[in-house]
Design an enzyme around this catalytic site. Structure first.
Site, short mmCIF file in Angstrom:
data_model
loop_
_atom_site.label_atom_id
_atom_site.label_comp_id
_atom_site.label_asym_id
_atom_site.label_seq_id
_atom_site.Cartn_x
_atom_site.Cartn_y
_atom_site.Cartn_z
N GLY A 1 -11.07 19.03 -36.11
CA GLY A 1 -9.77 18.36 -36.02
C GLY A 1 -8.68 19.37 -35.73
CB SER A 2 -5.03 18.97 -35.83
OG SER A 2 -4.92 18.53 -37.17
N GLY B 1 -7.20 21.40 -40.55
CA GLY B 1 -8.19 22.41 -40.95
C GLY B 1 -7.66 23.33 -42.03
CD GLU C 1 -16.66 24.39 -34.36
OE1 GLU C 1 -15.96 24.64 -33.36
OE2 GLU C 1 -17.72 25.00 -34.62
CB CYS D 1 -11.38 21.15 -28.83
SG CYS D 1 -13.12 21.15 -28.43
P1 NAD Z 1 -7.01 15.09 -36.65
O1 NAD Z 1 -6.77 16.42 -37.27
O2 NAD Z 1 -5.88 14.13 -36.60
O3 NAD Z 1 -8.21 14.34 -37.40
C1 NAD Z 1 -9.50 14.91 -37.49
C2 NAD Z 1 -10.24 14.27 -38.65
O4 NAD Z 1 -9.66 14.70 -39.87
C3 NAD Z 1 -10.18 12.74 -38.69
O5 NAD Z 1 -11.44 12.23 -39.04
C4 NAD Z 1 -9.17 12.48 -39.77
O6 NAD Z 1 -9.32 11.21 -40.38
C5 NAD Z 1 -9.53 13.59 -40.73
N1 NAD Z 1 -8.57 13.88 -41.79
C6 NAD Z 1 -7.25 13.63 -41.85
N2 NAD Z 1 -6.75 14.04 -43.05
C7 NAD Z 1 -7.79 14.58 -43.74
C8 NAD Z 1 -7.93 15.16 -45.04
N3 NAD Z 1 -6.90 15.27 -45.89
N4 NAD Z 1 -9.15 15.59 -45.41
C9 NAD Z 1 -10.21 15.49 -44.59
N5 NAD Z 1 -10.14 14.93 -43.36
C10 NAD Z 1 -8.94 14.48 -42.95
O7 NAD Z 1 -7.57 15.37 -35.18
P2 NAD Z 1 -7.76 14.35 -33.97
O8 NAD Z 1 -6.44 13.94 -33.44
O9 NAD Z 1 -8.74 13.32 -34.34
O10 NAD Z 1 -8.48 15.31 -32.92
C11 NAD Z 1 -7.80 16.23 -32.12
C12 NAD Z 1 -7.84 17.63 -32.67
O11 NAD Z 1 -9.19 18.03 -32.94
C13 NAD Z 1 -7.31 18.62 -31.66
O12 NAD Z 1 -6.56 19.59 -32.32
C14 NAD Z 1 -8.57 19.20 -31.06
O13 NAD Z 1 -8.42 20.46 -30.46
C15 NAD Z 1 -9.46 19.26 -32.28
N6 NAD Z 1 -10.87 19.34 -31.90
C16 NAD Z 1 -11.50 20.54 -32.06
C17 NAD Z 1 -12.81 20.67 -31.66
C18 NAD Z 1 -13.55 21.98 -31.80
O14 NAD Z 1 -14.77 21.95 -31.73
N7 NAD Z 1 -12.87 23.10 -31.99
C19 NAD Z 1 -13.50 19.57 -31.12
C20 NAD Z 1 -12.83 18.37 -31.00
C21 NAD Z 1 -11.49 18.26 -31.39
#
Ligand code: NAD
Length: 504
Positions: free
Chosen positions: A238-239, A243, A260, A294
């Site tokens: 995620g973002s 993270g 990630e 990503c």
């Molecule tokens: P996001 O951070 O909004 O959400 C990611 C996940 O985190 C979701 O399942 C969300 O419900 C969960 N989440 C939210 N709050 C949380 C908490 N307190 N505890 C645990 N989980 C929680 O990201 P998004 O908008 O779904 O995806 C886009 C982001 O993900 C971008 O920054 C992208 O670069 C990144 N990404 C990285 C990779 C990689 O492999 N490096 C791959 C795909 C996406």
């Protein structure tokens, strides 16, 4: 659309939790397609009480799963891969309907799931430990790898199924059980995949709670995963801010994590490179998945001597981009995931202008009832402006110039994230410098191919604010197991290491 949903076992209303049986007594969440705003189905989130039952079931299942020989665990993963082959077209279409990437990219995503299953099946016979020479006579040193426990897999919307499979295929052969919390923007594909895993586990007579599911808000269900010591490893995609939060909570309880996180990926285009390769790689890298990978190309660092030619040709490509229904093969770009993503993109473009960047094309909202369509944007900037240092998760591409290769590498590295990078050059000294310790600081550094489209055979992940985690191929499996080092004494005497004597 209805045919695809029913082929994958999706009903009009679906419970969002699974741990051997399906449950979901929490808030009902309608799932709308970003293609046209149509409601695909409704998902019922899990309650905190249901989450407790799901985690307990997944934890209980570990006790027996860890005892199954790894090659037998591999047979289950093989079955999951075969089931994915049978459902490839339907699952790819559901990915497209739910999050808007083009169908050809959806098919590629499901292919990636099949590939990681194949890799994991082979791995199930290769979870090697080392033996090392002991410094003591008639002793042996060895290490073994044991299953770790429950792996909490938290995924982002943009690769709604592949990221689960990267983690799950490897975790299963390693003897772990998996508790998946998908993005609330892509819950239907998660239900479909969990049904596929359930079918494969039942076929071999194993507890289906080995692949559990809990759909709910990140801030409640996610935090229950982050803070519970029964979850041995949290694999979070995620973002960066997400993270940072997850990593802090997991670390505070000395749990393990794989992070990630976001990227800010650049391509260096050398005057000694092939311009056609540069244009094709950058174009796909920037507009693929509507700039929501990503590994999407976000910055292009072009040698000043070819900048104008490169810019003119890239603008020609951009202006012809076929945008529209991602299920139609003629479209290379579909919608963004939701209206909020469109607003974020348009706001970032205003910030680019305010910080002195020049918009060369795109960045407009396209009128489309219920859909979230935009035109891809190119902005010319002078170096890494503050907005350029952020990951705007949308098709916004920044162009900048360089004079020397050292300056280009400094620009490429001059952002907080460190996921993917590439150089387009036919000069071996330049490419070797780029791959050397003085070159790219990213987890992925490519030569003559773009920043996106990683293969599962390699370890995937990035440095700095991208979080340092690695998933998928190479030896990334080691993060899913615990290492045990043993000294075995067959000398019949006690001899201490480091020559220490014991006079008793
Ligand atoms: P996001 O951070 O909004 O959400 C990611 C996940 O985190 C979701 O399942 C969300 O419900 C969960 N989440 C939210 N709050 C949380 C908490 N307190 N505890 C645990 N989980 C929680 O990201 P998004 O908008 O779904 O995806 C886009 C982001 O993900 C971008 O920054 C992208 O670069 C990144 N990404 C990285 C990779 C990689 O492999 N490096 C791959 C795909 C996406």
């Amino acid at each position: 659309m209805r045919k695809v949903l029913s082929a994958l076992g999706i009903s009009d209303v679906n419970p969002g939790g699974f741990s051997g049986s399906w449950m979901g007594g929490g808030k009902a969440q309608p799932v709308l397609s970003p293609i046209d705003g149509e409601r695909l189905a409704t998902v019922q989130n899990v309650t905190p009480q249901e989450f407790e039952a799901i985690l307990a079931g997944c934890h209980r299942a570990f006790a027996s799963w860890k005892l199954v020989p790894a090659p037998k665990r591999g047979e289950v993963v093989k079955e999951i891969g075969d089931e994915l082959r049978r459902n490839k077209a339907a699952l790819a279409e559901l990915v497209t309907l739910e999050m808007g990437k083009t169908l050809r990219e959806g098919l590629g995503e499901v292919q990636e799931m099949i590939d990681i299953c194949d890799l994991a099946v082979g791995l199930s016979r290769q979870l090697y430990g080392l033996t090392m020479p002991s410094e003591r006579r008639m002793h042996r040193l060895q290490e073994q790898w044991h299953p770790l426990g429950v792996v909490g897999v938290i995924t982002a919307f943009n690769f709604p199924v592949a990221v689960w499979s990267w983690n799950t295929a490897i975790a299963l052969v390693c003897g772990d059980t998996v508790l998946w919390k998908p993005s609330s923007k892509a819950p239907l594909t998660a239900i479909a995949c969990t049904r596929i895993a359930e079918k494969a586990l039942r076929k071999f007579g194993f507890d289906p709670a080995i692949c559990s599911l809990a759909i709910g808000r990140g801030s409640d269900i996610g935090d229950l995963i982050n803070t519970d010591p029964r979850v041995a490893l949290v694999s979070y995609t995620g973002s960066v801010p997400g993270g940072r939060h997850v990593g802090g909570l997991v670390q505070a309880r000395f749990g393990r994590h794989i992070l990630e996180l976001g990227g800010n990926n650049a391509v260096i285009v050398s005057e000694k490179g092939d311009l056609d390769i540069a244009l094709r790689s950058i174009y796909f890298g920037a507009i693929g998945t509507s700039g929501q990978r990503c590994t999407s190309t976000r910055r292009v660092i072009v040698h000043e001597s070819i900048f104008e030619t490169f810019k003119t040709r890239l603008l020609e490509l951009y202006r012809q981009t076929p945008i529209g229904d991602p299920l139609e093969d003629k479209h290379l770009m579909g919608p963004l995931v939701d209206a909020g993503a469109v607003d974020t993109m348009l706001a970032a473009i205003e910030t680019v202008k305010a910080q002195g960047g020049r918009i060369l094309c795109g960045g407009e909202r396209l009128p489309h009832p219920g859909g979230c369509y935009v035109t891809p944007c190119i902005a010319e900037v002078s170096g890494n402006l503050p907005i350029v240092q952020e990951e705007t998760f949308a098709p916004v591409l920044y162009l900048m110039t360089y004079k020397t290769i050292e300056e280009a590498i400094a620009l490429q590295n001059g952002v907080p994230q460190g996921l993917s990078s590439a150089i387009i050059t036919n000069d071996q000294r330049e490419s070797e410098l780029f791959l050397s310790v003085s070159g790219s600081d990213c987890g992925i550094a490519n030569v003559n191919t773009g920043t996106s489209g990683a293969e599962i055979g390699g370890a995937f992940g990035g440095e700095k604010e991208t979080g340092g985690g690695r998933e998928s191929g190479s030896d990334a499996w080691k993060a899913y197991m615990r290492r045990q080092t043993s000294a075995l004494n067959f000398s019949g005497q006690v001899e201490l290491a480091q020559g220490i004597t014991l006079d008793i």
